[in-house]
Design a protein around this motif. Structure first.
Motif, mmCIF file in Angstrom:
data_model
loop_
_atom_site.group_PDB
_atom_site.id
_atom_site.type_symbol
_atom_site.label_atom_id
_atom_site.label_comp_id
_atom_site.label_asym_id
_atom_site.label_seq_id
_atom_site.Cartn_x
_atom_site.Cartn_y
_atom_site.Cartn_z
ATOM 1 N N GLY A 1 25.267 5.226 43.919
ATOM 2 C CA GLY A 1 23.010 5.577 43.798
ATOM 3 C C GLY A 1 23.357 5.821 42.357
ATOM 4 O O GLY A 1 21.954 6.158 41.727
ATOM 5 N N ARG A 2 24.205 6.046 41.337
ATOM 6 C CA ARG A 2 23.830 5.493 40.406
ATOM 7 C C ARG A 2 22.649 5.589 39.861
ATOM 8 O O ARG A 2 22.996 4.396 39.254
ATOM 9 C CB ARG A 2 24.811 6.548 39.067
ATOM 10 C CG ARG A 2 24.769 6.923 37.762
ATOM 11 C CD ARG A 2 26.216 7.248 37.137
ATOM 12 N NE ARG A 2 27.655 7.569 37.727
ATOM 13 C CZ ARG A 2 27.687 8.639 37.635
ATOM 14 N NH1 ARG A 2 26.873 9.477 36.766
ATOM 15 N NH2 ARG A 2 28.161 9.518 37.732
ATOM 16 N N TYR B 1 27.526 13.359 50.931
ATOM 17 C CA TYR B 1 27.258 15.115 50.148
ATOM 18 C C TYR B 1 26.748 14.276 48.778
ATOM 19 O O TYR B 1 27.462 13.946 48.586
ATOM 20 C CB TYR B 1 27.751 16.184 49.677
ATOM 21 C CG TYR B 1 27.350 17.444 49.740
ATOM 22 C CD1 TYR B 1 26.049 17.574 50.689
ATOM 23 C CD2 TYR B 1 27.057 18.240 48.223
ATOM 24 C CE1 TYR B 1 25.399 19.218 50.275
ATOM 25 C CE2 TYR B 1 26.345 19.038 48.363
ATOM 26 C CZ TYR B 1 25.124 19.808 49.651
ATOM 27 O OH TYR B 1 24.516 20.633 49.741
ATOM 28 N N GLU B 2 25.586 14.492 48.430
ATOM 29 C CA GLU B 2 24.965 13.506 46.582
ATOM 30 C C GLU B 2 23.849 14.933 46.266
ATOM 31 O O GLU B 2 23.556 15.955 46.525
ATOM 32 C CB GLU B 2 24.013 12.381 47.327
ATOM 33 C CG GLU B 2 25.130 11.199 48.331
ATOM 34 C CD GLU B 2 23.961 9.957 48.930
ATOM 35 O OE1 GLU B 2 25.111 9.395 49.220
ATOM 36 O OE2 GLU B 2 22.994 10.551 49.389
ATOM 37 N N SER B 3 24.306 14.533 44.686
ATOM 38 C CA SER B 3 23.795 15.290 43.863
ATOM 39 C C SER B 3 23.041 14.185 43.291
ATOM 40 O O SER B 3 23.072 13.249 42.649
ATOM 41 C CB SER B 3 25.008 15.580 42.656
ATOM 42 O OG SER B 3 24.562 16.896 42.580
ATOM 43 N N GLY C 1 21.168 18.872 46.776
ATOM 44 C CA GLY C 1 20.627 20.303 45.873
ATOM 45 C C GLY C 1 19.075 20.502 45.198
ATOM 46 O O GLY C 1 18.309 21.714 45.796
ATOM 47 N N ILE C 2 18.528 19.320 45.544
ATOM 48 C CA ILE C 2 16.865 19.941 45.169
ATOM 49 C C ILE C 2 16.371 20.376 46.486
ATOM 50 O O ILE C 2 15.247 20.967 46.622
ATOM 51 C CB ILE C 2 16.486 18.056 44.527
ATOM 52 C CG1 ILE C 2 16.695 17.519 43.467
ATOM 53 C CG2 ILE C 2 14.872 19.130 45.085
ATOM 54 C CD1 ILE C 2 15.734 16.392 43.338
ATOM 55 N N VAL D 1 24.675 10.757 43.193
ATOM 56 C CA VAL D 1 25.847 10.641 43.295
ATOM 57 C C VAL D 1 26.173 11.292 44.454
ATOM 58 O O VAL D 1 26.143 12.603 44.163
ATOM 59 C CB VAL D 1 25.840 11.602 42.083
ATOM 60 C CG1 VAL D 1 27.552 10.657 41.449
ATOM 61 C CG2 VAL D 1 25.135 10.167 40.660
ATOM 62 N N VAL D 2 27.399 10.237 44.952
ATOM 63 C CA VAL D 2 28.218 11.103 45.993
ATOM 64 C C VAL D 2 29.693 12.415 45.484
ATOM 65 O O VAL D 2 29.878 12.137 43.894
ATOM 66 C CB VAL D 2 29.235 10.122 46.723
ATOM 67 C CG1 VAL D 2 30.053 10.599 47.836
ATOM 68 C CG2 VAL D 2 28.069 8.932 47.188
#
Ligand code: ATP
Length: 354
Positions: free
Chosen positions: A163-164, A223-225, A229-230, A247-248
């Protein structure tokens, strides 16, 4: 293109009681190696210099073969060393990424667990969508042109790793502004997809051609960044939200509400049936559907991985679902080795190796 008969000829030369299951040292190698050993096989891991310590430290590998670059696996001399050990290779996500589906199909002269043709179908977005649609799965709406964007969309690029580089937009102007910022040369190659809101589920399946059965072995949520976090700071960030990224960074175990299981199982069965119709012999072994369950409890599938996925690393010791199917701890890695073992027993290796 390597023909199936060529691979099966290589397999004919293998000593059935001296097979070695091998993979590359990355992704899901630990559970693949452990699973091979648990099923009584000799195993081998191919490592780029520097990563071998992991496999030595956990003590899961019978043999470590070192390479400077993973591409070396395609050198004739190296492949001969593998064939001398009666190696069956187990592909995983990094394995496919390092060698590429095309090179695996055309250059890798080593028996591979599963159907290598499937890699091309899962890595090409158009073919992937054709496959999932043929299986009758609900897919996110796609917008052919940005002018028609009338809801929240996710803009995807080919080969985005985890997903980047994706971005979201909800209006044509927002899309144009964000696309402009990226300064892409090849503007044609993006996909504009409806952003589906709901609960994500990534079920891990295994299709056994020997039993003609689709098994649900486990399930995870990625879990993706920074998107995950948002959500923790949603109210604080509302005036100036950052661009979300996907991003995983980890995997969270999950079980689905039991009334959702019929749909989850049916999706797996349909995908296998469609694969057999589109590219016989179709999908063999592990695969994962990336899905979102909406508030109407309907599943929308946005991607398929037609090999072992990293989310299965949560379940080296088995999952609640695999525990219902098998008395022993059955990871996906071990399930692969079990299928090979049963194929050897039934003199049917050519049904699972391509
Ligand atoms: P990988 O190859 O690792 O699966 P990728 O680069 O192909 O990653 P996707 O899996 O398509 O990327 O998407 C990455 C993440 O973006 C997903 O895990 C999910 O959180 C989110 N996502 C993708 N498509 C959608 C969608 N249509 N609606 C909502 N979220 C989505």
């Amino acid at each position: 293109m390597i023909s199936i008969s060529e691979i099966h000829r290589l397999l004919d030369g293998y000593a059935r009681d001296g097979l070695t299951l091998a993979t590359m040292g990355s992704h899901t190698a630990l559970q693949i190696l452990k699973g091979a050993r648990d099923e009584g096989f000799r195993n081998l891991v191919i490592c780029k210099r520097g990563v071998e310590a992991v496999y030595q430290q956990f003590g899961v590998a019978d043999e470590v073969l070192m390479v400077d670059e993973y591409q070396q696996c395609l050198d004739e001399e190296f492949m001969q060393r593998l064939r001398d050990r009666n190696v069956i290779l187990i592909p995983h996500g990094s394995f496919v990424e390092y060698l590429s589906p095309q090179r695996i199909e055309t250059e890798l002269r080593i028996p591979l667990f599963g159907n290598r043709m499937v890699l091309e179908w899962e890595s090409d977005r158009v073919k992937e969508r054709t496959w999932l649609a043929h299986a009758g799965l609900r897919l996110p709406k796609e917008f052919k042109t940005p002018e028609n964007i009338d809801r929240l969309v996710l803009v995807k690029f080919p080969g985005a790793k985890g997903g980047r580089g994706y971005f979201i937009a909800s209006k044509p102007e927002e899309f144009e502004r964000k696309l402009e910022k990226l300064k892409l040369r090849d503007k044609e190659r993006f996909t504009i997809q409806e952003f589906v809101i709901g609960t994500r589920f990534y079920p891990h399946y295994f299709y056994s051609p020997l039993k003609d059965r689709v098994e649900l072995l486990s399930m995870d949520i990625r879990y993706e960044s920074n998107i995950d976090g948002i959500s923790r700071l949603a109210t604080i960030l509302q005036d100036n939200p950052p661009e979300p990224s996907f991003v995983v960074t980890g995997n969270i175990p999950v079980v689905a509400r039991e009334s959702l299981l019929p749909q989850i199982l049916e999706m797996g069965q349909r995908v296998v049936k469609a694969s057999q119709e589109l590219f016989s012999p179709g999908l063999i072994g592990p695969f994962c559907l990336e899905t979102i369950s909406t508030e109407d409890m309907e599943f929308i599938a946005f991607e398929i991985s037609a090999r072992i996925v990293a989310g299965t690393n949560l379940y080296i010791n088995g999952s609640p679902y695999s525990h219902l199917l098998y008395p022993e701890p059955m990871s996906t890695g071990r399930r692969i080795a079990r299928e090979i073992k049963e194929a050897v027993r039934d003199d049917a290796l050519e049904r699972v190796i391509y």
